[in-house]
Design a protein around this motif. Structure first.
Motif, PDB file in Angstrom:
ATOM      1  N   LEU A   6      11.887 -39.259 -11.952  1.00  0.00           N
ATOM      2  CA  LEU A   6      11.304 -38.573 -10.794  1.00  0.00           C
ATOM      3  C   LEU A   6      10.826 -37.171 -11.134  1.00  0.00           C
ATOM      4  N   LYS A   7      10.602 -36.915 -12.401  1.00  0.00           N
ATOM      5  CA  LYS A   7      10.104 -35.599 -12.801  1.00  0.00           C
ATOM      6  C   LYS A   7       8.793 -35.314 -12.093  1.00  0.00           C
ATOM      7  N   GLY A   8       8.697 -34.141 -11.500  1.00  0.00           N
ATOM      8  CA  GLY A   8       7.510 -33.771 -10.749  1.00  0.00           C
ATOM      9  C   GLY A   8       7.641 -33.988  -9.260  1.00  0.00           C
ATOM     10  N   VAL A   9       8.659 -34.750  -8.823  1.00  0.00           N
ATOM     11  CA  VAL A   9       8.889 -34.982  -7.399  1.00  0.00           C
ATOM     12  C   VAL A   9       9.701 -33.814  -6.831  1.00  0.00           C
ATOM     13  N   ARG A  10       9.213 -33.245  -5.738  1.00  0.00           N
ATOM     14  CA  ARG A  10       9.909 -32.128  -5.095  1.00  0.00           C
ATOM     15  C   ARG A  10      10.613 -32.611  -3.829  1.00  0.00           C
ATOM     16  N   ILE A  87       7.940 -27.382   2.864  1.00  0.00           N
ATOM     17  CA  ILE A  87       7.809 -28.823   3.098  1.00  0.00           C
ATOM     18  C   ILE A  87       6.393 -29.297   2.793  1.00  0.00           C
ATOM     19  N   ARG A  88       5.387 -28.465   3.104  1.00  0.00           N
ATOM     20  CA  ARG A  88       3.998 -28.850   2.837  1.00  0.00           C
ATOM     21  C   ARG A  88       3.761 -29.120   1.358  1.00  0.00           C
ATOM     22  N   LYS A  89       4.573 -28.493   0.506  1.00  0.00           N
ATOM     23  CA  LYS A  89       4.393 -28.634  -0.944  1.00  0.00           C
ATOM     24  C   LYS A  89       5.439 -29.555  -1.559  1.00  0.00           C
ATOM     25  N   ALA A  90       6.188 -30.254  -0.705  1.00  0.00           N
ATOM     26  CA  ALA A  90       7.228 -31.162  -1.188  1.00  0.00           C
ATOM     27  C   ALA A  90       6.783 -32.612  -1.003  1.00  0.00           C
ATOM     28  N   ASP A  91       7.496 -33.493  -1.670  1.00  0.00           N
ATOM     29  CA  ASP A  91       7.243 -34.925  -1.558  1.00  0.00           C
ATOM     30  C   ASP A  91       8.236 -35.614  -0.636  1.00  0.00           C
ATOM     31  N   VAL A  92       9.455 -35.082  -0.593  1.00  0.00           N
ATOM     32  CA  VAL A  92      10.547 -35.730   0.132  1.00  0.00           C
ATOM     33  C   VAL A  92      11.307 -34.684   0.934  1.00  0.00           C
ATOM     34  N   LEU A  93      11.721 -35.053   2.135  1.00  0.00           N
ATOM     35  CA  LEU A  93      12.642 -34.245   2.936  1.00  0.00           C
ATOM     36  C   LEU A  93      13.864 -35.112   3.239  1.00  0.00           C
ATOM     37  N   ASP A 115       0.318 -32.564   9.208  1.00  0.00           N
ATOM     38  CA  ASP A 115      -0.188 -31.785   8.082  1.00  0.00           C
ATOM     39  C   ASP A 115       0.215 -32.365   6.731  1.00  0.00           C
ATOM     40  N   HIS A 116       1.080 -33.377   6.750  1.00  0.00           N
ATOM     41  CA  HIS A 116       1.599 -33.913   5.483  1.00  0.00           C
ATOM     42  C   HIS A 116       1.786 -35.425   5.631  1.00  0.00           C
ATOM     43  N   PRO A 117       0.710 -36.192   5.652  1.00  0.00           N
ATOM     44  CA  PRO A 117       0.833 -37.642   5.879  1.00  0.00           C
ATOM     45  C   PRO A 117       1.523 -38.393   4.756  1.00  0.00           C
ATOM     46  N   LYS A 118       1.672 -37.787   3.578  1.00  0.00           N
ATOM     47  CA  LYS A 118       2.334 -38.462   2.459  1.00  0.00           C
ATOM     48  C   LYS A 118       3.831 -38.149   2.389  1.00  0.00           C
ATOM     49  N   LEU A 119       4.337 -37.387   3.335  1.00  0.00           N
ATOM     50  CA  LEU A 119       5.738 -36.967   3.286  1.00  0.00           C
ATOM     51  C   LEU A 119       6.677 -38.156   3.464  1.00  0.00           C
ATOM     52  N   LYS A 377       9.534 -18.217  -4.446  1.00  0.00           N
ATOM     53  CA  LYS A 377       8.369 -17.907  -5.288  1.00  0.00           C
ATOM     54  C   LYS A 377       7.743 -19.191  -5.825  1.00  0.00           C
ATOM     55  N   LEU A 378       8.584 -20.128  -6.254  1.00  0.00           N
ATOM     56  CA  LEU A 378       8.078 -21.390  -6.778  1.00  0.00           C
ATOM     57  C   LEU A 378       7.241 -22.118  -5.739  1.00  0.00           C
ATOM     58  N   TYR A 379       7.626 -21.997  -4.469  1.00  0.00           N
ATOM     59  CA  TYR A 379       6.906 -22.675  -3.397  1.00  0.00           C
ATOM     60  C   TYR A 379       5.800 -21.801  -2.795  1.00  0.00           C
ATOM     61  N   GLY A 380       5.465 -20.722  -3.471  1.00  0.00           N
ATOM     62  CA  GLY A 380       4.283 -19.948  -3.088  1.00  0.00           C
ATOM     63  C   GLY A 380       4.500 -18.840  -2.093  1.00  0.00           C
TER      64      GLY A 380
END
Length: 405
Positions: A6-10, A87-93, A115-119, A377-380
């Motif tokens: 799952l490398k790259g999955v936030r 959350i907008r920059k994440a894949d999973v909550l 705003d995040h249909p792929k969440l 910072k990582l999340y902008g």
């Protein structure tokens, strides 16, 4: 390696105590980058499970490895604004509040999906997100009781017992992780996220599939059988001269070998014990007859006699016994980590990879807010906004330690 799957999955993780943290830890173990969102004082799981190690709960540490803690006040508008940006920059909550809590903060799936249909949004609760019991509180012991599990545990005519480890929470967390993996594959395939409803009640029912299958077939509630399997005999523990031994010899070859080794050949030809079904029906009589033999020798002596005949058996081990065995050393699960507050801590780690190549890059459970600044910072989130949040007391920044991002 499985560890990098799952490398790259936030993952943004709002969960607390056990079931949710088990889910997010499993995702972290598989390589996902997990940010744990905690209140300013830390999540309540940090205060559960004495004895504490220098103020840190071993229970908390056992289910929160490989995560990064962000401590933030979700009651503040600014705090909720920041996590929505994350959350907008994440894949999973992942969350395991009582149904309705996330909605009260505007962080429910319907509010976020626009705003995040792929969440992939995973909700874990006691009784699910719908139905008449959705808001009913429930913890592991309650779920063990209401799911029927407790009714099956213990000796005949004995008091109700519960599994002492939080089995409903654990199985719920692991099943939630499986659901997330399936949902991530759907995102990969169809570019569509979804809301996952994981109920600890349902998870514990799934855990009992065999028991309920027998109930549906017979119409009879299961009897308490102690250490014995309700569907096979002998398949239970017997007292020996110095301890206990678990013996499994219900197929005909092993049953015959057991009768020979235990020097009770007459039992093999006794009509009460001719088949497995016969032995199950007459379990109590057979147990007494075999127990009278097993008590005559030590556990080690019995294993030395039974193992060469392929009779499945093992000693009943305590935790102190387990951690001293060759099997434990070779399992690859044991870890020693350096915790920033508790120091050197013995624990268990990810154990689904090759046992001869244990994972070396696991990090211990974080301190409250240990990674707040670096994760924002990582999340902008910009430096000036982070400074404002700190000054306003909306976030808490702990002492950071180096981690791989």
């Amino acid at each position: 390696m499985l560890r990098d799957s799952l490398k790259g999955v936030r993952v943004v993780d709002f969960s607390h105590v056990l079931a949710g943290p088990v889910c997010s830890m499993t995702l972290a173990d598989l390589g996902a980058h997990v940010v744990k969102i905690e209140p300013l004082q830390g999540e309540i799981g940090r205060k559960i499970g004495p004895p504490w190690i220098d103020g840190e709960s071993p229970t908390f540490m056992s289910v929160n490895r490989n995560k990064h803690s962000v401590s933030i006040d979700l009651k503040a508008d600014a705090g909720r604004r920041v996590v929505r940006e994350m959350i907008r920059k994440a894949d999973v909550l992942v969350e395991n509040f009582r149904p309705g809590v996330m909605a009260s903060m505007g962080l429910d799936y319907e509010s976020l999906r626009k705003d995040h249909p792929k969440l992939v949004y995973c909700s874990i609760s006691a009784f699910g997100q719908t139905g008449s019991n959705m808001r009913r509180p429930g913890v592991d012991g309650v779920i063990q009781a209401v799911s029927g599990l407790m009714s099956t545990l213990g000796a005949t005519q004995g008091d109700p017992l519960k599994v002492p480890i939080p089995v409903a929470d654990m199985i719920g967390g692991y099943l939630a992780a499986i659901a997330v993996l399936g949902a991530l594959h759907r995102v990969y395939r169809d570019q569509i996220g979804q809301h996952l409803d994981v109920s600890l009640y349902n998870a514990t029912l799934m855990l009992q599939q065999i028991g309920f299958a027998a109930f549906f077939a017979s119409g009879r509630n299961p009897e308490k059988t102690g250490s014995a399997a309700p569907y096979a005999c002998p398949n239970e523990a017997f007292p020996t001269r110095d301890g206990w031994i678990m013996v499994v010899a219900y197929d005909m070859a092993r049953w015959s070998a057991l009768c020979e080794v235990a020097e009770v050949p007459e039992l093999e030809h006794d009509s009460r014990f001719s088949t497995n079904d016969d032995r199950v029906r007459n379990r109590h009589v057979l147990h007494e007859l075999l127990a009278a033999r097993f008590i005559e020798r030590s556990t080690a002596e019995w294993i030395a006699r039974l193992a060469p005949r392929d009779v499945i058996c093992a000693p009943l081990a305590t935790y102190s016994d387990v951690t001293g065995t060759t099997e434990y050393r070779e399992s690859g699960i044991a870890r020693t980590v350096e915790h920033p507050a508790a120091g050197t801590v013995r624990t268990h780690g990810f154990a689904l990879g090759p046992s001869d190549k244990p994972v070396k890059d696991e990090i211990p459970a974080p301190l409250t807010g240990q990674h707040t600044v670096e994760m924002l910072k990582l999340y902008g989130i910009q430096d000036d906004e982070i400074t404002e949040l700190l000054n306003a007391g909306v976030i808490r920044a702990g002492v950071a330690h180096a981690v791989a991002i």
